[in-house]
Structure formats: structure tokens, C-alpha cells
Scaffold this motif. Structure first.
Motif, PDB file in Angstrom:
ATOM      1  N   TRP A 117     -47.086  62.750  33.771  1.00 23.03           N
ATOM      2  CA  TRP A 117     -46.122  62.504  34.832  1.00 23.03           C
ATOM      3  C   TRP A 117     -44.741  63.001  34.434  1.00 23.03           C
ATOM      4  O   TRP A 117     -44.308  62.809  33.294  1.00 23.03           O
ATOM      5  CB  TRP A 117     -46.069  61.023  35.180  1.00 23.03           C
ATOM      6  N   GLY A 127     -50.966  56.334  35.494  1.00 29.88           N
ATOM      7  CA  GLY A 127     -50.005  56.046  36.537  1.00 29.88           C
ATOM      8  C   GLY A 127     -48.566  56.257  36.123  1.00 29.88           C
ATOM      9  O   GLY A 127     -48.254  56.487  34.949  1.00 29.88           O
ATOM     10  N   GLU A 128     -47.703  56.173  37.142  1.00 31.59           N
ATOM     11  CA  GLU A 128     -46.271  56.384  36.944  1.00 31.59           C
ATOM     12  C   GLU A 128     -45.560  55.040  37.061  1.00 31.59           C
ATOM     13  O   GLU A 128     -46.104  54.029  36.632  1.00 31.59           O
ATOM     14  CB  GLU A 128     -45.779  57.413  37.979  1.00 31.59           C
ATOM     15  N   GLU A 131     -44.395  52.461  43.072  1.00 32.90           N
ATOM     16  CA  GLU A 131     -45.550  51.908  43.757  1.00 32.90           C
ATOM     17  C   GLU A 131     -46.199  52.918  44.700  1.00 32.90           C
ATOM     18  O   GLU A 131     -47.441  52.948  44.819  1.00 32.90           O
ATOM     19  CB  GLU A 131     -45.140  50.646  44.532  1.00 32.90           C
ATOM     20  N   ASN A 134     -48.186  55.282  42.525  1.00 34.56           N
ATOM     21  CA  ASN A 134     -49.325  54.606  41.901  1.00 34.56           C
ATOM     22  C   ASN A 134     -50.380  54.208  42.926  1.00 34.56           C
ATOM     23  O   ASN A 134     -51.577  54.197  42.620  1.00 34.56           O
ATOM     24  CB  ASN A 134     -48.849  53.395  41.113  1.00 34.56           C
ATOM     25  N   THR A 137     -52.305  57.292  43.412  1.00 33.14           N
ATOM     26  CA  THR A 137     -53.068  57.583  42.200  1.00 33.14           C
ATOM     27  C   THR A 137     -54.302  56.691  42.115  1.00 33.14           C
ATOM     28  O   THR A 137     -55.381  57.145  41.724  1.00 33.14           O
ATOM     29  CB  THR A 137     -52.188  57.406  40.952  1.00 33.14           C
ATOM     30  N   ILE A 151     -53.791  50.294  36.517  1.00 34.11           N
ATOM     31  CA  ILE A 151     -52.756  50.529  37.534  1.00 34.11           C
ATOM     32  C   ILE A 151     -52.867  49.487  38.631  1.00 34.11           C
ATOM     33  O   ILE A 151     -51.862  48.999  39.156  1.00 34.11           O
ATOM     34  CB  ILE A 151     -52.866  51.947  38.138  1.00 34.11           C
ATOM     35  N   ARG A 154     -51.203  46.381  37.603  1.00 29.01           N
ATOM     36  CA  ARG A 154     -49.749  46.513  37.678  1.00 29.01           C
ATOM     37  C   ARG A 154     -49.269  46.356  39.120  1.00 29.01           C
ATOM     38  O   ARG A 154     -48.293  45.652  39.397  1.00 29.01           O
ATOM     39  CB  ARG A 154     -49.341  47.876  37.122  1.00 29.01           C
TER      40      ARG A 154
END
Length: 327
Positions: A117, A127-128, A131, A134, A137, A151, A154
Motif C-alpha cells: 500500500w 489492508g490499509e 475504512e 479496507n 479489500t 481486516i 479491524r
């Protein structure tokens, strides 16, 4: 085109990525028939064309979120570029590239090994931080068979008190946004399809749905006014952006496995979809985000759009079939 049959013919006279969805969602074709059409996405039409732009390392345009030659001035003066890996993967998912195909499996493997990323150098499938990113993703990863459960965990923990999500949370926002919420909801739904989900992810998805339903998909909770007039306009591809047709298609997709009746709070948005049907039975593309793309998949704003028409027809078909009184 003056009747549903001629509109269906118009949709079928198109790309495999549209034809297989018409066969499945509007014609109730047997699974082997639409699956055979879906398989063509890898080798014909828009799917094959998008795959032809893939880099040897599995990425597109050399980057995860933006192309390697990206200059911030492009975003300001031209628009956000849409050619990098994350947007290309999402488009392949929307086209319906078979996750079991050799090309899909190889793509997932290469991206996991080579893509990082732009924001923090994280491995792609970890993931980054935003939101919206993600959520997509998770949707892409779950669809293509990647374990994206970290992810998901999170995202569940990043839910706002009002039930949804907002990419500006890290900058202090305490209210959800329609855009962020629909991206996360689509990801959580795809994750549930792939794994069954977890009690926490299912609860989070229900709360995100309630966030949208309480607002009838487009209204402010405080005033009842439209939160954004563009939510009532149709765009494609949506990328990260929200509109009510995208939301309705999400609710249709979420309800299909159980056959649950549509929530009546969707009714106002459904009426708007009906009101926008053109005299020939199609729906228009109202606008599309500016920025660099590999190629266009519609004829342009203010013209009939196969993608918008497909989504509108299957949403209305679901609504009308599920709400039809038993006789």
C-alpha cells in the motif's frame, strides 16, 4: 426498446460480464448456462481487456492505490486515477471473473507477494488504514479466496456509535458516512458469503444496514433533507462513491440467500428508481467520476447505460417479487 423483452435483448447484446448477470438475475437461466457465459470474462471482452493491462508482478499501473507515475497535480487538475491495483481488482470482481480460474488464482498470489500500500507499505492483503479502502479489500479478498479476517476484525472495531463507518474517523470524525458505510457493508457481506462470518461481523453488518435504513438510504437523520443530491443520481463504476442504486443492489444481494422480505424503508428509494426509467425502458448514466481509466464501459453521461439498467431491473424484480402477496 419499448418492452422488457427488447431491453433484455439490448442487455444481452453486450459484454460477457453483463450477459451472465442478466442470465442469472433476470432470466433465471440454469446455473450451467450462466456459468459458461461467466467463464468468458477471463478470455473475452472487458474482463480480458482489463487483464491484458496487468503488470508482470500482478499489479496494475505499478501501484496498489495510485499508479507509479502519479503526481498529486493530476488528482487536482484531472481527477483521481482509477488504474491501479485496488480499483482494477474491484472491477474484475464486478465483471464476475471466476475466482477459481487460473488467472484469478495467479493474480491473488502475485499481489500478495509484490503489492504494498502506498500509504504505509503494508502488504496488500493486510489492508490499509482507511475504512473505504479496507472494505473493498475485504470484498475483493473474500471473493478471490484470500483470508481477510484480520481486516474484518479491524473494521468491526472501527464502527462508529451511530452504526456505520467513516474514513475520516482517524481525523476525529464521530459520524458515519454513506460512502464509507456502503464500502464496508459490501466487504462484510462478501466475507460472510465466503466464510459464514463471525457473530461480531454479522452484528456490525446489521448495524451498518440500520444506519442506511434509518435514513431511507439518502436522507439526513436530523432534517430529513437529502444528505447529498448526487446520492439520487446514477454513476458507474461507483469506485468508492455511494448512490441509492448501489445501496439497493446491496440489500437485494444480502437478502437473496434467505429470501427475506425487503425492508419497507427502502420504498422511497425504490420509487425514485422507478421514476427514472426512460421511455424506452432503460436507465441513464447520470455521471461518472473524473480521472484516468483503462477504458470506458458505458457510452457516457445522459445516455442509456447497460450497467445501470441491469442493476435497476434486478433491484425492481427482487422488490416486486418478494413483496407480491401470496395467492
Amino acid at each position: 426498446m419499448t418492452n422488457p423483452g427488447s431491453v433484455i435483448d439490448w442487455l444481452l447484446d453486450s459484454d460477457p460480464s453483463i450477459r451472465w448477470q442478466v442470465m442469472r438475475d433476470l432470466l433465471d437461466a440454469p446455473d450451467p448456462e450462466w456459468a459458461a457465459e461467466r467463464a468468458k470474462v477471463e478470455t473475452e471482452g472487458w474482463g480480458a481487456r482489463l487483464l491484458s493491462f496487468q503488470d508482470e508482478d500482478g499489479q496494475w499501473a505499478g501501484g496498489a492505490f495510485v499508479p507509479t507515475d502519479f503526481d498529486p497535480r493530476e488528482w487536482r487538475e484531472v481527477g483521481q486515477p482509477w488504474t491501479a491495483t485496488c480499483f482494477s481488482l474491484t472491477q474484475l470482481r464486478e465483471f464476475g471473473l471466476d475466482p477459481a480460474s487460473s488467472r484469478a488464482r495467479r493474480t491473488v498470489e502475485l499481489i500478495g507477494a509484490n503489492s504494498r500500500w502506498d500509504e504505509g507499505g503494508q502488504p496488500y492483503w493486510e489492508g490499509e488504514v482507511e475504512e473505504c479502502i479496507n472494505g473493498r479489500t475485504v470484498a475483493d479478498g473474500a471473493y478471490f479466496g484470500v483470508d481477510v479476517s484480520p481486516i474484518v476484525g479491524r473494521l468491526v472495531g472501527e464502527r462508529q456509535d451511530d452504526g456505520g463507518w467513516n474514513c475520516e474517523r482517524c481525523n476525529g470524525s464521530v459520524r458515519s458516512s454513506f460512502d464509507s458505510t456502503i464500502n464496508v457493508l459490501e466487504g462484510l457481506l462478501e466475507y460472510e458469503r465466503a466464510t459464514g462470518g463471525t457473530p461480531a461481523s454479522r452484528k456490525a453488518r446489521r448495524s451498518g444496514e440500520e444506519y442506511l435504513l434509518r435514513r431511507k438510504l439518502f436522507r439526513r437523520l436530523t432534517t430529513g433533507e437529502p444528505a447529498d443530491e448526487r446520492f439520487l443520481s446514477f454513476l458507474h463504476p461507483n469506485r468508492w462513491r455511494y448512490d441509492i442504486l448501489r445501496a439497493l443492489d446491496y440489500f437485494r444481494s444480502a437478502a437473496m440467500p434467505s429470501g427475506a422480505d425487503p425492508d419497507p424503508r427502502l420504498g422511497e428509494a425504490i420509487d425514485h428508481i422507478r421514476s427514472r426509467r426512460l421511455e424506452d425502458g432503460t436507465w441513464p448514466l447520470d455521471w461518472r467520476p473524473k480521472g484516468r481509466v483503462w477504458f470506458e464501459v458505458d457510452d457516457g453521461p445522459d445516455k442509456p447505460s447497460r450497467w445501470v439498467t441491469l442493476r435497476a431491473m434486478r433491484v425492481l424484480r427482487w422488490w416486486e417479487n418478494q413483496r407480491r402477496p401470496n395467492v
